[in-house]
Design a protein around this motif. Structure first.
Motif, short mmCIF file in Angstrom:
data_model
loop_
_atom_site.label_atom_id
_atom_site.label_comp_id
_atom_site.label_asym_id
_atom_site.label_seq_id
_atom_site.Cartn_x
_atom_site.Cartn_y
_atom_site.Cartn_z
N ILE A 183 0.86 -1.19 0.00
CA ILE A 183 0.00 0.00 0.00
C ILE A 183 0.89 1.24 0.00
N SER A 184 0.52 2.22 -0.80
CA SER A 184 1.33 3.43 -0.92
C SER A 184 0.66 4.59 -0.19
N ALA A 185 1.49 5.39 0.47
CA ALA A 185 1.05 6.59 1.17
C ALA A 185 2.21 7.57 1.15
N ASN A 186 2.04 8.72 1.79
CA ASN A 186 3.14 9.67 1.88
C ASN A 186 3.38 10.03 3.34
N CYS A 187 4.41 10.81 3.57
CA CYS A 187 4.84 11.11 4.93
C CYS A 187 3.77 11.89 5.70
N ALA A 188 3.12 12.85 5.04
CA ALA A 188 2.08 13.63 5.70
C ALA A 188 0.92 12.74 6.13
N MET A 189 0.54 11.81 5.26
CA MET A 189 -0.55 10.89 5.60
C MET A 189 -0.16 10.00 6.77
N MET A 190 1.07 9.55 6.81
CA MET A 190 1.51 8.68 7.89
C MET A 190 1.54 9.41 9.23
N SER A 191 1.80 10.72 9.20
CA SER A 191 1.76 11.47 10.45
C SER A 191 0.34 11.54 10.99
N VAL A 192 -0.66 11.60 10.10
CA VAL A 192 -2.05 11.59 10.55
C VAL A 192 -2.41 10.23 11.11
N VAL A 193 -1.89 9.16 10.50
CA VAL A 193 -2.13 7.81 11.02
C VAL A 193 -1.57 7.71 12.45
N ALA A 194 -0.34 8.20 12.64
CA ALA A 194 0.25 8.17 13.98
C ALA A 194 -0.54 9.03 14.95
N ALA A 195 -1.03 10.18 14.49
CA ALA A 195 -1.83 11.05 15.35
C ALA A 195 -3.16 10.40 15.71
N THR A 196 -3.72 9.61 14.79
CA THR A 196 -4.96 8.89 15.09
C THR A 196 -4.74 7.91 16.23
N LEU A 197 -3.60 7.24 16.21
CA LEU A 197 -3.28 6.33 17.31
C LEU A 197 -3.01 7.11 18.60
N ALA A 198 -2.33 8.25 18.47
CA ALA A 198 -2.08 9.08 19.65
C ALA A 198 -3.37 9.63 20.25
N ASN A 199 -4.39 9.74 19.42
CA ASN A 199 -5.68 10.28 19.84
C ASN A 199 -6.65 9.18 20.26
N GLY A 200 -6.13 8.00 20.54
CA GLY A 200 -6.99 6.92 21.01
C GLY A 200 -7.80 6.26 19.92
N GLY A 201 -7.35 6.33 18.65
CA GLY A 201 -8.05 5.68 17.55
C GLY A 201 -9.02 6.58 16.82
N LYS A 202 -9.06 7.86 17.16
CA LYS A 202 -9.96 8.81 16.51
C LYS A 202 -9.14 9.77 15.65
N CYS A 203 -9.45 9.82 14.36
CA CYS A 203 -8.68 10.66 13.43
C CYS A 203 -8.86 12.13 13.81
N PRO A 204 -7.78 12.85 14.07
CA PRO A 204 -7.92 14.24 14.54
C PRO A 204 -8.40 15.22 13.48
N THR A 205 -8.23 14.91 12.21
CA THR A 205 -8.64 15.85 11.17
C THR A 205 -10.05 15.61 10.65
N THR A 206 -10.64 14.46 11.00
CA THR A 206 -12.00 14.17 10.54
C THR A 206 -12.95 13.81 11.68
N ASP A 207 -12.42 13.61 12.87
CA ASP A 207 -13.21 13.16 14.04
C ASP A 207 -13.86 11.80 13.79
#
Length: 600
Positions: A334-358
């Motif tokens: 699967i392909s992604a970019n660095c910015a997308m991966m930071s959001v994935v990590a932030a989703t995990l940091a936020n307890g599984g809730k995506c911070p940019t989409t809730d």
């Protein structure tokens, strides 16, 4: 007047006027440009799903204002600068009020985002000089990667985003970072008990592609190849209809439908819904992985022989094995970019809730279990040392990506293809260490009452921290705390001495002392109290002057003694005397210093 309480500051109530001013407007309204500027300074993108619609309505409200004109060039600058009245503003931003309130009152998790960004950029530049390591070479797509690519992206749990480097939007195969998400998907979709029935949660202490299994036949954990393939089979078993209809694609590979209908949509949700890039599948990488997978196939057959495979037992065993292995290869491709991966990590940091989409992607319990596993086996054979030095859960991939999770703060992604001997990005590992050395991000930085030396805590601005300390001091003084009262007395004494430094004292000086004292402790002193303190300070000063005068008289042995010259010192109560060179003196010398008349 409508009011809104600021979270965490129950003593203060924030009015609508203060929100407007905090966004760069006036108490009566704010312009679209000011709102965009405030959002940008806080790290919130204008196309953020949480505010995009509100900004569109705000632009429409600005267009509807009488006399508003669009610039001749058609760039809308006249509309952007028009002040939208308060009532129209709050009607337009319905749905984004909470986020805008946080921006206006500096309540986002990274309070001073521009300052935090400066520190990230400094770390980026310091790490950029490290050109050690080499790219992975076991498949052509990784061997041919540009080794000097380098990008860093950070996303906070409030959706504040920062990117640095020309390669933050460069797509790459996520490789082993897919293992973490696959494990979470298995826990979420099949349940904890069912998942742990097939895969363990123990550190392996072995290579990621080692064929060793636990004594009961299970893989050690989900972050090694054997465990990742088994969790893939668990996910496939959780979608029986998709697994049952799995057929070879044009390349003769299985798992195409499971990848397109389950895995890629999951990654899209984790990475913010496609605002920072589209989730894709690198077909060349997939075919190369599949063509060089002899060891993985051997592991798959070994696991099938030891414990069997998850799924409907009525389905052919070969179908379940092929679906498991090919879907695993697809997930790594699967392909992604660095910015997308930071959001994935932030989703995990936020307890599984995506911070940019809730969007709630994983439950909190599943996320906690995933981060626990990432802490001790997320960085291949160097997982222990990485956690020892950083105290952060992370997952790496041989394409050069490192995904770092700072719980309750945000996620960091570093992309740099040069790898160390353990298969982790050299720059990614070093960036994480520099980050923890500068900020209080280590999991155990909360020990010792946050006494972490010179580390910074970006979750609080310096102004907010000072406000908290002063607020506690005021409360302690009013409660009669002995130390706080002593500090208040010291504050008054120092302020009076500062006012008397030029020798003059008048009503103006007394008023200034009272103003300074009130500004800090919120208690107004009367004229009599200030004058009483001045009298006490004058009396104390006079006594000290008389003492100094007596000591300087010719008959004073202590002043005449060589022990008082520069370079000598006396410990408490003169229990031990030292000579000017620092050597211990004799008893006669010590006595002559204290009682000079005895030795004349």
């Amino acid at each position: 007047m409508d009011t809104t309480s600021i979270p965490g500051r129950s003593a203060h109530v924030c009015t609508n006027e203060e929100v407007l001013v905090g966004l760069g407007g006036t108490p009566s309204g704010v312009s679209l440009r000011a709102v965009r500027t405030a959002l940008g300074a806080a790290g919130i993108r204008h196309d953020d799903e949480r505010v995009a619609a509100s900004l569109g309505r705000l632009a429409a409200a600005a267009d509807a204002l009488p006399g508003t004109t669009t610039a001749a060039a058609g760039d809308g600058s006249g509309r952007d600068d028009a002040e939208v009245p308060a009532a129209a503003f709050f009607d337009a931003v319905t749905g984004a009020t909470s986020l805008l309130h946080k921006v206006a009152t500096d309540e986002l998790v990274i309070a001073n985002f521009p300052q935090f960004v400066e520190h990230l950029d400094r770390i980026y530049e310091a790490v950029a000089t490290d050109t050690s390591g080499a790219v992975a070479d076991y498949i052509p797509t990784l061997r041919d990667a540009e080794p000097e690519r380098y990008g860093v992206a950070f996303t906070s749990v409030d959706g504040q985003i920062h990117e640095r480097g020309a390669d933050t939007r460069c797509p790459f195969s996520i490789q082993s970072t897919s293992k973490a998400v696959m494990f979470a998907a298995a826990l979420e979709q099949a349940g904890v008990d069912e998942t742990l029935r097939w895969v363990g949660v123990e550190p392996s202490g072995r290579l990621f592609n080692d064929m060793a299994l636990l004594p009961d036949g299970r893989p050690f954990n989900a972050m090694v190849n054997s465990g990742a393939m088994m969790t893939t089979a668990v996910v496939a078993a959780a979608h029986p209809k998709v697994a049952a209809s799995d057929e070879p694609d044009a390349d003769g590979a299985y798992g195409d439908r499971l990848c397109k209908e389950v895995l890629m949509p999951l990654w899209t949700r984790l990475s913010g819904g496609g605002h920072l890039g589209e989730v894709g599948l690198d077909r060349d990488t997939f075919l190369a992985e599949r063509a060089t997978a002899d060891t993985n196939y051997a592991i798959a057959y070994l696991m099938r022989g030891r414990t069997g495979l998850p799924g409907d037992p009525q389905l052919p065993s070969d179908l379940r094995l092929n679906t498991m292995t090919d879907t695993y290869f697809r997930s790594c491709s699967i392909s992604a970019n660095c910015a997308m991966m930071s959001v994935v990590a932030a989703t995990l940091a936020n307890g599984g809730k995506c911070p940019t989409t809730d969007d709630r992607v994983f439950s909190v319990e599943v996320t906690k279990k995933l981060l626990s596993s990432m802490s001790f086996c997320g960085m291949y054979d160097a997982a222990g040392e990485f956690f020892f030095r950083t105290g952060l859960p992370a997952k790496s991939g041989v394409s050069g990506i490192v995904m770092i999770v700072v719980p309750n703060v945000g996620g960091l992604a570093v992309f740099s293809p040069r790898l160390d001997d353990a298969g982790n990005s050299v720059r990614g590992t070093r960036f994480a260490q520099e980050l923890v050395a500068r900020f209080t991000f280590h999991s155990f930085d909360n020990l010792s009452s946050l006494s972490t030396g010179c580390k910074l805590d970006p979750r609080f601005s310096l102004d907010a921290a000072a406000d908290r300390h002063v607020s506690r001091l005021r409360w302690a003084v009013r409660a009669g705390d002995v130390r706080a009262v002593a500090f208040a007395q010291l504050l008054l004494t120092v302020t009076v001495r500062a006012a008397m430094i030029d020798g003059d004292w008048a009503v103006e000086e007394a008023r200034t002392v009272a103003d300074v004292y009130e500004s800090i402790l919120c208690t107004r002193l009367s004229q009599e109290e200030v004058e009483a303190e001045r009298s006490r300070v004058e009396a104390t000063t006079a006594v000290r002057r008389r003492r100094r005068s007596r000591r300087s008289q010719p008959g004073c042995g202590l002043r005449r003694s060589p022990m008082t010259c520069a370079g000598s010192c006396c410990w408490r109560r003169r229990s031990r005397w030292l000579s000017p060179t620092g050597c211990a003196t004799s008893r006669r010398t010590r006595c002559s210093a204290r009682w000079p008349w005895r030795w004349r």
